[in-house]
Design an enzyme around this catalytic site. Structure first.
Site, PDB file in Angstrom:
ATOM      1  N   GLU A   1      41.861  48.366  36.566  1.00 46.47           N
ATOM      2  CA  GLU A   1      41.676  46.988  37.753  1.00 46.47           C
ATOM      3  C   GLU A   1      40.453  47.495  38.734  1.00 46.47           C
ATOM      4  O   GLU A   1      40.394  48.810  39.079  1.00 46.47           O
ATOM      5  CB  GLU A   1      42.894  46.871  38.767  1.00 46.47           C
ATOM      6  CG  GLU A   1      44.031  46.033  37.764  1.00 46.47           C
ATOM      7  CD  GLU A   1      43.705  44.546  37.698  1.00 46.47           C
ATOM      8  OE1 GLU A   1      42.688  44.328  38.253  1.00 46.47           O
ATOM      9  OE2 GLU A   1      44.465  43.986  37.416  1.00 46.47           O
TER      10      GLU A   1
ATOM     11  N   ASP B   1      38.306  37.333  33.748  1.00 47.65           N
ATOM     12  CA  ASP B   1      37.794  38.503  34.572  1.00 47.65           C
ATOM     13  C   ASP B   1      37.339  39.501  33.378  1.00 47.65           C
ATOM     14  O   ASP B   1      37.974  39.593  32.267  1.00 47.65           O
ATOM     15  CB  ASP B   1      38.731  39.286  35.322  1.00 47.65           C
ATOM     16  CG  ASP B   1      39.878  39.754  34.815  1.00 47.65           C
ATOM     17  OD1 ASP B   1      40.542  38.739  34.132  1.00 47.65           O
ATOM     18  OD2 ASP B   1      40.646  40.955  35.070  1.00 47.65           O
TER      19      ASP B   1
END
Length: 234
Positions: free
Chosen positions: A136, A188
């Site tokens: 992340e 994303d």
């Protein structure tokens, strides 16, 4: 033992104030706690330049990779949350999602939340979860100011280390975005993620590296870096 059915989607990084408040109450993460050194995980591919901030055991599957499942890909994510709130969510046992690593925007600081040998619930696809490492990156997909030089460099060296450890080719077939996971409903890392720059940094790095002065000369945080404290809600 890995379950025979997919787990819930990788993350629902919920921005509702009530959820974050509940998460903080369950697993408070004060500034002091976030900065304090913590015991490194035993085995499981601990990255030596990451801070160990474990996710709740309710948010990942204990495994024995790569013996049980070969590790073949790295999946790049963007949090859609601040670094601190992402860690709070991963520590919340009701969140049902996690990633192996979280990279902070301002300075590239890395938190390890799940051992590499274990299966983080990050991809929203059980097959991809079992065979990948999830990273992340703090930020929002529509705001490239979060993707700092330090974030790119530190993340690229982490990805290079993972690729070297497991023999993963350093190419776009094996280093992918969450959007490329089959069945993904996420977009994303988004259009502003510089894949050319990132892959170049990954390829020029290797597992045997020194944390040199260049990496210690952190970027100045984005002008609106107080977002880390205040957060950004959507």
């Amino acid at each position: 033992m890995a379950p025979s059915h997919p787990h819930p989607a990788r993350r629902r990084l919920i921005t509702g104030a009530a959820v974050l408040a509940a998460s903080a109450a369950l697993t408070p993460l004060t500034a002091t706690a976030a900065a304090a050194p913590q015991r490194r995980p035993r085995g499981g591919g601990a990255y030596p330049h990451a801070q160990w901030i474990p996710a709740s055991p309710s948010n990942y599957t204990v495994a024995h990779r790569p013996k049980q499942h070969p590790i073949e890909k790295v999946v790049v994510h963007v949090t859609q949350e601040t670094y601190r709130d992402t860690l709070r969510l991963f520590r919340n046992p009701s969140h049902r999602a996690s990633a192996h690593y979280v990279v902070r925007s301002a300075d590239g600081h890395i938190a390890q939340c799940v051992r590499e040998r274990d299966i983080a619930w990050h991809a929203g696809n059980w097959g991809y979860n079992t065979h990948s490492i999830g990273i992340e990156h703090e930020g929002w997909i529509d705001d490239p100011t979060w993707f700092t030089t330090s974030l790119y460099r530190r993340s690229a060296r982490l990805t290079a280390a993972i690729c070297d450890r497991y023999g993963i080719p350093k190419d776009r077939e094996h280093i992918i975005g969450h959007i490329e996971v089959p069945g993904s409903t996420h977009t994303d890392p988004g259009e502003f993620w510089d894949w050319g720059r990132y892959l170049h940094l990954v390829r020029e790095s290797s597992w045997q590296f020194e944390m040199d002065a260049e990496l210690d000369a952190f970027d100045t945080p984005p002008a609106s870096s107080t977002r880390e404290r205040a957060g950004r809600r959507r």
